[in-house]
Design a protein around this motif. Structure first.
Motif, PDB file in Angstrom:
ATOM      1  N   LEU A  18      40.280  49.445  47.314  1.00  0.00           N
ATOM      2  CA  LEU A  18      41.105  50.474  46.688  1.00  0.00           C
ATOM      3  C   LEU A  18      40.966  50.382  45.173  1.00  0.00           C
ATOM      4  O   LEU A  18      40.579  49.343  44.631  1.00  0.00           O
ATOM      5  CB  LEU A  18      42.574  50.288  47.077  1.00  0.00           C
ATOM      6  CG  LEU A  18      42.934  50.352  48.560  1.00  0.00           C
ATOM      7  CD1 LEU A  18      44.391  49.950  48.767  1.00  0.00           C
ATOM      8  CD2 LEU A  18      42.679  51.746  49.127  1.00  0.00           C
ATOM      9  N   LEU A  19      41.316  51.459  44.488  1.00  0.00           N
ATOM     10  CA  LEU A  19      41.401  51.411  43.028  1.00  0.00           C
ATOM     11  C   LEU A  19      42.525  50.461  42.621  1.00  0.00           C
ATOM     12  O   LEU A  19      42.432  49.747  41.620  1.00  0.00           O
ATOM     13  CB  LEU A  19      41.654  52.812  42.469  1.00  0.00           C
ATOM     14  CG  LEU A  19      41.894  52.912  40.960  1.00  0.00           C
ATOM     15  CD1 LEU A  19      40.671  52.429  40.184  1.00  0.00           C
ATOM     16  CD2 LEU A  19      42.244  54.341  40.572  1.00  0.00           C
ATOM     17  N   VAL A  20      43.591  50.477  43.400  1.00  0.00           N
ATOM     18  CA  VAL A  20      44.701  49.551  43.176  1.00  0.00           C
ATOM     19  C   VAL A  20      44.209  48.121  43.356  1.00  0.00           C
ATOM     20  O   VAL A  20      43.462  47.820  44.277  1.00  0.00           O
ATOM     21  CB  VAL A  20      45.840  49.855  44.173  1.00  0.00           C
ATOM     22  CG1 VAL A  20      46.845  48.720  44.225  1.00  0.00           C
ATOM     23  CG2 VAL A  20      46.530  51.164  43.803  1.00  0.00           C
ATOM     24  N   GLY A  21      44.604  47.250  42.446  1.00  0.00           N
ATOM     25  CA  GLY A  21      44.195  45.852  42.542  1.00  0.00           C
ATOM     26  C   GLY A  21      43.946  45.253  41.169  1.00  0.00           C
ATOM     27  O   GLY A  21      44.346  45.814  40.145  1.00  0.00           O
ATOM     28  N   THR A  22      43.274  44.117  41.136  1.00  0.00           N
ATOM     29  CA  THR A  22      43.003  43.405  39.893  1.00  0.00           C
ATOM     30  C   THR A  22      41.508  43.417  39.602  1.00  0.00           C
ATOM     31  O   THR A  22      40.693  43.156  40.486  1.00  0.00           O
ATOM     32  CB  THR A  22      43.503  41.949  39.986  1.00  0.00           C
ATOM     33  OG1 THR A  22      44.901  41.960  40.289  1.00  0.00           O
ATOM     34  CG2 THR A  22      43.294  41.226  38.663  1.00  0.00           C
ATOM     35  N   TRP A  23      41.186  43.725  38.339  1.00  0.00           N
ATOM     36  CA  TRP A  23      39.798  43.883  37.910  1.00  0.00           C
ATOM     37  C   TRP A  23      39.549  43.043  36.654  1.00  0.00           C
ATOM     38  O   TRP A  23      40.441  42.880  35.836  1.00  0.00           O
ATOM     39  CB  TRP A  23      39.510  45.348  37.592  1.00  0.00           C
ATOM     40  CG  TRP A  23      39.760  46.285  38.722  1.00  0.00           C
ATOM     41  CD1 TRP A  23      40.959  46.858  39.057  1.00  0.00           C
ATOM     42  CD2 TRP A  23      38.816  46.748  39.671  1.00  0.00           C
ATOM     43  NE1 TRP A  23      40.803  47.655  40.166  1.00  0.00           N
ATOM     44  CE2 TRP A  23      39.499  47.612  40.560  1.00  0.00           C
ATOM     45  CE3 TRP A  23      37.451  46.530  39.855  1.00  0.00           C
ATOM     46  CZ2 TRP A  23      38.856  48.250  41.616  1.00  0.00           C
ATOM     47  CZ3 TRP A  23      36.807  47.167  40.910  1.00  0.00           C
ATOM     48  CH2 TRP A  23      37.514  48.018  41.774  1.00  0.00           C
ATOM     49  N   GLN A  24      38.315  42.567  36.513  1.00  0.00           N
ATOM     50  CA  GLN A  24      37.981  41.775  35.329  1.00  0.00           C
ATOM     51  C   GLN A  24      36.618  42.169  34.776  1.00  0.00           C
ATOM     52  O   GLN A  24      35.688  42.469  35.525  1.00  0.00           O
ATOM     53  CB  GLN A  24      37.984  40.281  35.657  1.00  0.00           C
ATOM     54  CG  GLN A  24      37.743  39.389  34.433  1.00  0.00           C
ATOM     55  CD  GLN A  24      38.077  37.937  34.705  1.00  0.00           C
ATOM     56  OE1 GLN A  24      39.201  37.611  35.089  1.00  0.00           O
ATOM     57  NE2 GLN A  24      37.115  37.057  34.504  1.00  0.00           N
ATOM     58  N   GLY A  25      36.513  42.179  33.432  1.00  0.00           N
ATOM     59  CA  GLY A  25      35.256  42.501  32.782  1.00  0.00           C
ATOM     60  C   GLY A  25      35.121  41.767  31.459  1.00  0.00           C
ATOM     61  O   GLY A  25      36.074  41.145  30.977  1.00  0.00           O
ATOM     62  N   GLU A  26      33.935  41.839  30.890  1.00  0.00           N
ATOM     63  CA  GLU A  26      33.640  41.210  29.599  1.00  0.00           C
ATOM     64  C   GLU A  26      33.119  42.284  28.648  1.00  0.00           C
ATOM     65  O   GLU A  26      32.419  43.208  29.070  1.00  0.00           O
ATOM     66  CB  GLU A  26      32.572  40.117  29.763  1.00  0.00           C
ATOM     67  CG  GLU A  26      32.827  39.121  30.883  1.00  0.00           C
ATOM     68  CD  GLU A  26      33.933  38.142  30.561  1.00  0.00           C
ATOM     69  OE1 GLU A  26      34.159  37.912  29.349  1.00  0.00           O
ATOM     70  OE2 GLU A  26      34.549  37.600  31.500  1.00  0.00           O
TER      71      GLU A  26
END
Length: 203
Positions: free
Chosen positions: A49-57
């Protein structure tokens, strides 16, 4: 049948009716969201889902390396849905709850400059949520932005989400040491936008 038994049966019937109304309102709301917000709800617990936790640099316009973590919350939590179903009278909802394409959450950035904390508010452009509109970032009450730093301002319209990948193009606002925002047309850093590719952080 005695009067006491009749009264008990009436009470039981009212309780059963109240519970049935609650269940109907709760599941009507839930199944409506399954259809209207497939990017936020799915009966399959393992569905992406789009809902949730995301991480990037990314590197900001000053070339400072930063790590960003986004948490996009369900538009309506289980607690909110339960409270709404339990209400006897309908209460007018805020725009964020009636807009089926709205979402909110928070963003946290860590770098040598320190920790940046933001709330976020955005919307999806398509019913399936794979195309995103603009996303605004703001600091919470009582928490000011980091000074002498390029802070998050907004993600441009046109972000994408598919499965476990999310892409946003983000613009910044520069906050001086005094706490004022600053912009200069002669310095290309102030117009720079950065495209960030996020990966899902699974629980």
């Amino acid at each position: 049948m005695s009067r006491g038994i009749r009264l008990l049966l009436v009470v039981i019937a009212l309780i059963a009716l109240s519970w049935a109304v609650y269940e109907c309102k709760y599941y009507y709301s839930y199944y409506t969201d399954l259809t209207a917000r497939p990017w936020a709800y799915n009966r399959d617990e393992n569905a992406p889902l789009l809902v949730g936790t995301w991480q990037g640099e990314f590197r900001d316009p000053d070339n400072v390396a930063k790590t960003i973590r986004l948490t996009i919350e369900p538009p309506v939590s289980e607690e909110e849905r339960s409270r709404k179903a339990a209400r006897r009278t309908r209460k007018r909802s805020s725009f964020s709850r009636t807009d089926k394409k709205w979402f909110g959450g928070e963003a946290n950035i860590t770098s040598v400059r320190g920790k940046e904390e933001y709330s976020l508010s955005g919307h999806v452009r398509t019913d399936d949520g794979h195309q995103l509109g603009s996303v605004r970032f703001s600091t919470e009450d009582g928490i000011g932005p980091i000074r002498s730093n390029f802070n998050l301002q907004s993600a441009s319209d046109g972000g994408t989400w598919q499965g476990d990948e999310l892409t946003l193009t983000i613009g910044f606002t520069y906050i001086t040491q005094t706490g004022a925002s600053h912009w200069s047309s002669a310095d290309p850093r102030y117009d720079k936008k950065v495209t960030i590719h996020f990966s899902r952080i699974k629980p």
